[in-house]
Design an enzyme around this catalytic site. Structure first.
Site, PDB file in Angstrom:
ATOM      1  NE  ARG A  35      -4.136  -2.483   2.183  1.00  0.00           N
ATOM      2  CZ  ARG A  35      -5.089  -2.403   2.845  1.00  0.00           C
ATOM      3  NH1 ARG A  35      -4.962  -2.262   4.220  1.00  0.00           N
ATOM      4  NH2 ARG A  35      -6.133  -3.004   2.627  1.00  0.00           N
ATOM      5  CG  ASP A 137     -14.440   5.178   7.765  1.00  0.00           C
ATOM      6  OD1 ASP A 137     -15.216   4.505   7.562  1.00  0.00           O
ATOM      7  OD2 ASP A 137     -13.587   5.250   7.343  1.00  0.00           O
TER       8      ASP A 137
HETATM    9  C1  SAM Z   1     -14.480  -2.810   7.851  1.00  0.00           C
HETATM   10  S1  SAM Z   1     -14.505  -1.612   7.535  1.00  0.00           S
HETATM   11  C2  SAM Z   1     -16.197  -2.029   8.175  1.00  0.00           C
HETATM   12  C3  SAM Z   1     -17.757  -0.474   7.260  1.00  0.00           C
HETATM   13  C4  SAM Z   1     -19.511  -1.181   7.656  1.00  0.00           C
HETATM   14  N1  SAM Z   1     -19.200  -1.054   9.363  1.00  0.00           N
HETATM   15  C5  SAM Z   1     -19.173  -2.833   7.296  1.00  0.00           C
HETATM   16  O1  SAM Z   1     -19.385  -3.543   8.581  1.00  0.00           O
HETATM   17  O2  SAM Z   1     -19.825  -3.462   6.365  1.00  0.00           O
HETATM   18  C6  SAM Z   1     -14.160  -1.108   8.946  1.00  0.00           C
HETATM   19  C7  SAM Z   1     -14.099   0.479   8.898  1.00  0.00           C
HETATM   20  O3  SAM Z   1     -13.748   1.641  10.149  1.00  0.00           O
HETATM   21  C8  SAM Z   1     -12.952   2.391   9.426  1.00  0.00           C
HETATM   22  N2  SAM Z   1     -12.305   2.851  11.290  1.00  0.00           N
HETATM   23  C9  SAM Z   1     -10.895   1.752  11.290  1.00  0.00           C
HETATM   24  N3  SAM Z   1     -10.559   3.019  12.314  1.00  0.00           N
HETATM   25  C10 SAM Z   1     -11.258   3.840  12.922  1.00  0.00           C
HETATM   26  C11 SAM Z   1     -10.871   4.435  13.943  1.00  0.00           C
HETATM   27  N4  SAM Z   1     -10.320   4.584  15.148  1.00  0.00           N
HETATM   28  N5  SAM Z   1     -12.657   5.983  14.461  1.00  0.00           N
HETATM   29  C12 SAM Z   1     -13.279   5.404  13.010  1.00  0.00           C
HETATM   30  N6  SAM Z   1     -12.906   4.917  12.625  1.00  0.00           N
HETATM   31  C13 SAM Z   1     -12.499   3.802  12.190  1.00  0.00           C
HETATM   32  C14 SAM Z   1     -12.120   2.110   8.495  1.00  0.00           C
HETATM   33  O4  SAM Z   1     -11.792   3.810   8.383  1.00  0.00           O
HETATM   34  C15 SAM Z   1     -13.446   1.339   7.834  1.00  0.00           C
HETATM   35  O5  SAM Z   1     -14.005   2.040   6.717  1.00  0.00           O
END
Ligand code: SAM
Length: 267
Positions: A35, A137
């Protein structure tokens, strides 16, 4: 392009951990390298470790740092993922018709599919009654994508055909093979950047339902408890909290009662 040295791996993952709370272990070395190599190339840098030094040393523009954080997060998501939560919410609404504005928060919304799935359900069941969905997010890149509401059809496999017809437009011309969430639905879904590891935006309201799914898996127990406590500060008493099916809260001593797997009520 050079390989990522152990020292550079450590310093960039420490920086990522400080910002996001997420620990990327040694097992992610190849993923992080891939990445960052792409980012370094885009920035015109041929030496990956020098690129990392610039980022970690604070010598790169703030936007470059944002790009690194965006690229290191895992944003996998799709419409109506883990459908048991949408079925549960539909049943809940049938038995508890909302009194005032019904507010739902998708608290790690990624590119928006979860928030728009909720919006389709609410538009179907509540229609013109007042309701609103908020998506937040950490990653600004996915927040921008979510605001556009444009997706490949592949992401929409789980959208009920009736919802596809009522709430989505088929892409034409350059957007062929894609779907655009209808404007009326987009108008009731608001996305903003927020880091769950830091104080939340001042204008975040109290919610009836919070989706906090497939994000807790990245954190250790202390960080998990801290995030859930912060999020619960925005959940009304008796409000519902949905977590990913692999994300248990049972050992964390939090003011929630489990109704079923990954379904909790604010005690
Ligand atoms: C795997 S996705 C989940 C998306 C959705 N909630 C689902 O279940 O399909 C995880 C998301 O968490 C976000 N994320 C990770 N760390 C975070 C943080 N400290 N605060 C807010 N969002 C965060 C990432 O950017 C990512 O978009």
């Amino acid at each position: 392009m050079s390989a990522l040295s152990p020292k550079a791996f450590q310093s960039v993952t420490q920086l990522f951990r400080r910002v996001s709370g997420i620990q990327l272990g040694e097992a992610k070395h190849a993923l992080v390298t891939g990445r960052l190599q792409r980012l370094a190339q885009e920035a015109g840098e041929t030496d990956l470790n020098a690129y990392v030094d610039r980022i970690v040393g604070g010598h790169a523009p703030a936007e470059e740092m944002t790009r690194v954080i965006d690229r290191l997060t895992t944003n996998e998501t799709y419409f109506f993922r883990e459908p048991q939560h949408f079925n549960h919410l539909a049943e809940h609404l049938e038995h508890h018709p909302p009194q005032g504005e019904f507010q739902v928060w998708s608290a790690a919304s990624s590119s928006g599919e979860e928030a728009y799935s909720v919006a389709m359900l609410l538009a179907d069941l509540l229609g013109e009654a007042p309701w609103r969905v908020t998506g937040t997010d950490l990653s600004t890149a996915v927040v921008e994508q979510a605001r556009r509401g444009l997706y490949t059809m592949e992401r929409a496999r789980m959208v009920p055909p009736d919802y596809l017809k009522r709430f989505c437009l088929k892409g034409q011309g350059e957007q062929a093979g894609q779907l655009l969430v209808a404007r009326a639905l987009r108008a009731r879904v608001h996305f903003t950047q927020a880091n769950l590891m830091q104080p939340l935006p001042d204008d975040l309201p109290m919610f009836d339902v919070i989706f906090l799914r497939n994000v807790l898996i990245y954190f250790d127990n202390d960080a998990k408890a801290e995030i859930v406590r912060r999020v619960l500060g925005h959940l009304k008493p008796d409000g519902l909290l949905y977590t990913g099916h692999a994300e248990s809260l049972s050992t964390l001593k939090l003011p929630v009662r489990a109704l079923a797997t990954a379904i909790h009520v604010h005690a």
